[in-house]
Design an enzyme around this catalytic site. Sequence first.
Site, short mmCIF file in Angstrom:
data_model
loop_
_atom_site.label_atom_id
_atom_site.label_comp_id
_atom_site.label_asym_id
_atom_site.label_seq_id
_atom_site.Cartn_x
_atom_site.Cartn_y
_atom_site.Cartn_z
N SER A 127 0.84 -1.20 0.00
CA SER A 127 0.00 0.00 0.00
C SER A 127 0.87 1.24 0.00
O SER A 127 1.97 1.25 0.56
CB SER A 127 -0.85 -0.03 1.27
N TYR A 152 -1.98 -1.29 10.82
CA TYR A 152 -2.21 -1.87 9.49
C TYR A 152 -1.06 -1.50 8.55
O TYR A 152 -0.45 -2.35 7.90
CB TYR A 152 -3.54 -1.38 8.90
N LYS A 156 2.03 -3.79 6.72
CA LYS A 156 2.38 -3.85 5.29
C LYS A 156 3.87 -3.60 5.09
O LYS A 156 4.53 -4.28 4.30
CB LYS A 156 1.57 -2.80 4.52
P1 NAD Z 1 -10.70 -7.93 1.29
O1 NAD Z 1 -10.88 -7.93 2.76
O2 NAD Z 1 -11.91 -7.75 0.44
O3 NAD Z 1 -9.95 -9.25 0.83
C1 NAD Z 1 -9.06 -9.93 1.66
C2 NAD Z 1 -9.46 -11.40 1.63
O4 NAD Z 1 -8.57 -12.14 2.47
C3 NAD Z 1 -10.88 -11.64 2.18
O5 NAD Z 1 -11.60 -12.45 1.26
C4 NAD Z 1 -10.65 -12.34 3.52
O6 NAD Z 1 -11.70 -13.25 3.81
C5 NAD Z 1 -9.33 -13.04 3.26
N1 NAD Z 1 -8.52 -13.30 4.47
C6 NAD Z 1 -8.25 -12.45 5.49
N2 NAD Z 1 -7.44 -13.04 6.38
C7 NAD Z 1 -7.20 -14.29 5.91
C8 NAD Z 1 -6.42 -15.38 6.39
N3 NAD Z 1 -5.75 -15.31 7.53
N4 NAD Z 1 -6.38 -16.51 5.64
C9 NAD Z 1 -7.08 -16.61 4.47
N5 NAD Z 1 -7.83 -15.62 3.99
C10 NAD Z 1 -7.88 -14.47 4.70
O7 NAD Z 1 -9.62 -6.79 0.95
P2 NAD Z 1 -9.19 -6.17 -0.46
O8 NAD Z 1 -9.65 -4.77 -0.49
O9 NAD Z 1 -9.54 -7.08 -1.55
O10 NAD Z 1 -7.61 -6.14 -0.27
C11 NAD Z 1 -6.77 -7.18 -0.71
C12 NAD Z 1 -5.35 -6.89 -0.28
O11 NAD Z 1 -4.95 -5.63 -0.80
C13 NAD Z 1 -5.17 -6.80 1.24
O12 NAD Z 1 -3.93 -7.38 1.57
C14 NAD Z 1 -5.15 -5.31 1.49
O13 NAD Z 1 -4.44 -4.99 2.66
C15 NAD Z 1 -4.45 -4.81 0.24
N6 NAD Z 1 -4.76 -3.41 -0.05
C16 NAD Z 1 -6.07 -3.03 -0.21
C17 NAD Z 1 -6.38 -1.69 -0.44
C18 NAD Z 1 -7.81 -1.25 -0.58
O14 NAD Z 1 -8.06 -0.04 -0.49
N7 NAD Z 1 -8.77 -2.13 -0.80
C19 NAD Z 1 -5.33 -0.74 -0.54
C20 NAD Z 1 -4.00 -1.17 -0.40
C21 NAD Z 1 -3.74 -2.51 -0.15
#
Ligand code: NAD
Length: 342
Positions: A127, A152, A156
């Site tokens: 991120s 958080y 990362k």
């Molecule tokens: P999300 O919560 O929709 O998806 C994450 C998925 O991981 C979910 O389906 C959840 O059930 C699963 N999960 C969580 N912990 C788990 C575990 N221990 N074992 C197995 N599955 C697990 O989030 P997203 O928005 O799709 O984000 C995906 C990735 O991108 C994350 O790592 C997030 O930190 C990163 N990210 C997201 C954003 C954003 O704004 N959406 C920005 C920067 C980085």
Amino acid sequence: MNDGMVLVTGGAGYIGSHMVLALLEAGHEVVVLDNFANSSPVALERVARLAGRAPRCVEGDIRDRPLLDRLFHEHAIADVLHFAGLKAVGESVANPLAYYEHNVGGTVTLCQAMAAAGVKRVVFSSSATVYGEVAEMPLHEGLPAGTPSNPYGRSKLMVEQVLTDLAASDDEWSVALLRYFNPVGAHPSGEIGEDPLGIPNNLVPFITQVAVGRRERLQVFGDDYPTRDGTGVRDYIHVQDLVHGHLAALEVLRERRGVGVWNLGTGRGYSVLEVVEAFERASGRRIPYTIAPRRPGDVAECWTDPSRARQELGWAAELGIARMMADAWRWQQRNPNGYRNM
Ligand code: NAD
Ligand code: UDP
């Protein structure tokens, strides 16, 4: 089309589900590992319908080493796209240990299982928050990592460090650290999209829930920032562009070793009020809002210099704010309660 399957951890989530669809459409064989802590299996059913074929699905946790060992034993996995993790900033302040356990501990366990299976190619969802507070925009990959303002963000940054140390210890690893700016929007079908549990933390899902009548009004967190109109400026990127950036990174990783760091954003910032206006234009709905105090930990502005991704990945975002808003709205309108209560 390639020599092995792609494992997508967190593949049922917001970004992961769009990624799985794009991989299937590009001809890859896909295995999803997700514990559904923040997602629904319905997302994967819809992905299968859109793609005309289904990914393999394993319900389980990235912290579960025996499960991972079985998964790598049973599937010929060549690459890992690692999305699984917890992502709510406020929750990370209240419960930091869960964030370090899932995001950092979970990634360590995943990498141990990968190493044992001889799978050494991984794309990590990082991120822009790892840059911390930077006075001068845009953010480029040559800047040193900063001090993220919450657990958080620190989780990362720690994972980036873990993966960098790992690649330094063993030159067979190929690692992509993809620093996302603000992913928004949904697949143009309106069948999959962002479905936050409870009150949305992020701007665009909050706006779409106001538009669909689930929330009364938006609170704009601060109108006294040193920006065009006083509200916070961010680099919003369409989730479809974002997942195409991952496909580009995967191709590049197959030809190189070591660690690559790439920002994934458009290079253009929009203020909160500009996003509200763009949404109103795309949807024809009014979004009532009030000005509220600044949200702790927020920076005034944040956008990327997109040059490195363009040069090294041959990728650039193509979709503008109007498409982001139109697609977010189509998803919300067709699924007012997300994947629940259909
Ligand atoms: P999300 O919560 O929709 O998806 C994450 C998925 O991981 C979910 O389906 C959840 O059930 C699963 N999960 C969580 N912990 C788990 C575990 N221990 N074992 C197995 N599955 C697990 O989030 P997203 O928005 O799709 O984000 C995906 C990735 O991108 C994350 O790592 C997030 O930190 C990163 N990210 C997201 C954003 C954003 O704004 N959406 C920005 C920067 C980085
Ligand atoms: N924001 C807002 N009201 C909300 C949610 C967010 O005004 O209900 C603002 C926030 O202060 C920031 C921008 O919208 O300036 C984007 O916030 P978001 O949480 O979506 O992403 P962030 O950049 O914080 O990760």
